[in-house]
Design a protein around this motif. Structure first.
Motif, short mmCIF file in Angstrom:
data_model
loop_
_atom_site.label_atom_id
_atom_site.label_comp_id
_atom_site.label_asym_id
_atom_site.label_seq_id
_atom_site.Cartn_x
_atom_site.Cartn_y
_atom_site.Cartn_z
N TYR A 108 5.40 -89.10 -33.90
CA TYR A 108 6.55 -89.03 -32.99
C TYR A 108 7.22 -90.41 -32.88
CZ TYR A 108 9.13 -88.42 -28.59
OH TYR A 108 10.10 -88.38 -27.63
N ALA A 134 13.09 -86.13 -33.51
CA ALA A 134 11.90 -85.82 -32.72
C ALA A 134 12.35 -85.41 -31.32
CB ALA A 134 10.98 -87.03 -32.65
N LEU A 164 3.96 -81.57 -31.69
CA LEU A 164 5.18 -82.33 -31.96
C LEU A 164 6.31 -81.34 -32.25
CD1 LEU A 164 6.80 -84.90 -32.68
CD2 LEU A 164 5.83 -84.76 -34.98
#
Length: 439
Positions: free
Chosen positions: A69, A85, A97
């Protein structure tokens, strides 16, 4: 309700659509993109009604999810084109994620039908941009890049992007060799030439680069050959009362039909009957029955080199390398009972005719197609691949004049140059003799 801990214990056959409730919302997974049981799960789906790509990290003691991330944010700030992200959610020892999906086409798809030099240049410019920013894609292959709607090359799989090692430019050269080796076989020669021009332009030492590409290719082939013999995300391996079943996971709905064909191939129409091999087929599938029995046949099965197993292994390897061949979907090795030593393998049926028939009936068309065969033989020499029985009956042609190679139970590969030269010469001579045989 499925939890992250529950997903961790999914086996291969469990992977499919699911809903995952987290404190911050619900993830609805529609397609499983990658599954490493107990380690990683990558899915396409929705999060709170928004389309996402979700990457699940199980027992993430090394904080791989948090690191990926952070890396995505860092790369984006440095001007590298990567998926956005959206969020990182953690639960117990697991991490989730969430990333923005990238709309576009994969470079492997865009280059599947031929060389696109501007596209290759864009890819290499992207790799150089990563390198100058202090990063290197350690799993450098075309499938890890997309071209978005704006024509930008997007870097995927940030988990494989690492800081440039102390070896610097030498590590970049090795990385480019890996990229060439992981391209389809027909694309490797032009890709190598583009890499050589690229390295010369940027002052990167390129001595022995082709040898490094060849070495990386052989290593990849060995790894792929081993993978085709074990349980993995693409192949299911199961023991039965009479033997072992290897099957393609991509079409689970047809598994029962394939197994029925293997258990009783003679229920299908007979195409060819030999003393040791019989071939059956219906409108969709071709079933090949190797009727070898006895101690020698059982020993070959134990060593995973029966003719059925060789055909299975080489079929998957050739398909991976982009060599036109019908990839097998199921192999049954009967290792117990009265059928011990025998094998049955199932392939998709191709709408095509044998090149030998064209040699007899449409000589000029066959001569044009022969050039395609000869080009593939040159690719085989580079890769150290041999068909083993390169006769025109084992080359199929469809209406669009696309060729496919069949009957790979005598095929093989080696990193030894002398072996490759001798086998390639035999393949060439065997093919050229067809012009005298079929006239």
């Amino acid at each position: 309700m499925i939890t992250l801990s529950g997903l961790q214990h999914w086996c291969w056959n469990d992977a499919g659509p699911f809903s995952l409730d987290m404190d911050a919302g619900r993830l609805v997974a529609e397609d499983v993109l990658r599954h490493l049981p107990g380690k990683r799960l990558v899915v396409r789906g929705t999060w709170q009604g928004k389309s996402v790509i979700a990457k699940l990290f199980f027992n993430d003691s090394k904080a791989a999810g948090r690191n990926e991330y952070s890396l995505l944010e860092t790369l984006a700030a440095q001007g590298v084109c990567v998926p956005e992200a959206l969020a990182l959610l953690e639960q117990d020892n697991h991490a989730l994620l969430l990333m923005e999906p990238v709309l576009g086409a994969g470079l492997d798809e865009l280059l599947a039908d031929g060389v696109d030099l501007p596209l290759l240049k864009s890819l290499l410019d992207t790799v150089w941009g990563l390198y100058k920013a202090g990063w290197i894609q350690t799993d450098l292959h075309l499938g890890n890049f997309l071209v978005n709607g704006d024509g930008e090359v997007v870097c995927l799989d940030a988990g494989a992007i690492k800081p440039v090692p102390s070896r610097g430019a030498a590590a970049l050269a090795d990385n480019l060799a890996l990229m060439c080796a992981q391209a389809t076989l027909a694309l490797q020669a032009p890709l190598i030439q583009e890499c050589l021009h690229f390295m010369k332009h940027h002052g990167v030492r390129s001595r022995d680069f082709e040898e490094r590409c060849q070495h990386a290719l052989h290593r990849r082939m060995v790894q792929a050959d081993r993978k085709s013999q074990r349980n993995c995300s693409a192949i299911c391996v199961e023991s039965t009362k009479d033997g072992v079943v290897y099957s393609d996971r991509m079409d689970r709905g047809a598994t029962g039909s394939w197994l029925a064909y293997c258990e009783k191939p003679e229920a299908l129409p007979l195409l060819k009957k030999g003393s040791r091999i019989s071939v059956y087929a219906n409108e969709n599938w071709v079933v090949k029955h190797y009727r070898e029995v006895g101690l020698k046949a059982r020993l070959k099965q134990k060593m995973k080199c029966s003719r059925g197993m060789i055909s299975w292994r080489q079929g998957w390897l050739w398909a991976l390398l982009g060599i036109p061949t019908p990839r097998p979907v199921m192999l049954v090795e009967f290792i117990r009972g009265e059928r011990a030593g025998t094998s049955v393998i199932v392939f998709p049926k191709l709408e095509s005719i044998a090149l030998s028939q064209l040699m007899e009936q449409q000589r000029s068309r066959a001569q044009g197609l022969a050039e395609d065969v000869r080009r593939w033989l040159e690719h085989f020499l580079w890769a150290g691949i041999s068909h083993g029985d390169m006769k025109a009956q084992n080359i199929l042609v469809n209406e669009a004049d696309k060729i496919s190679f069949i009957d790979l139970d005598g095929a093989g590969f080696s990193s030894r140059a002398r072996w490759a030269q001798v086998k390639n010469q035999k393949d060439k001579l065997r093919f050229e003799k067809n012009w005298e045989q079929f006239q």
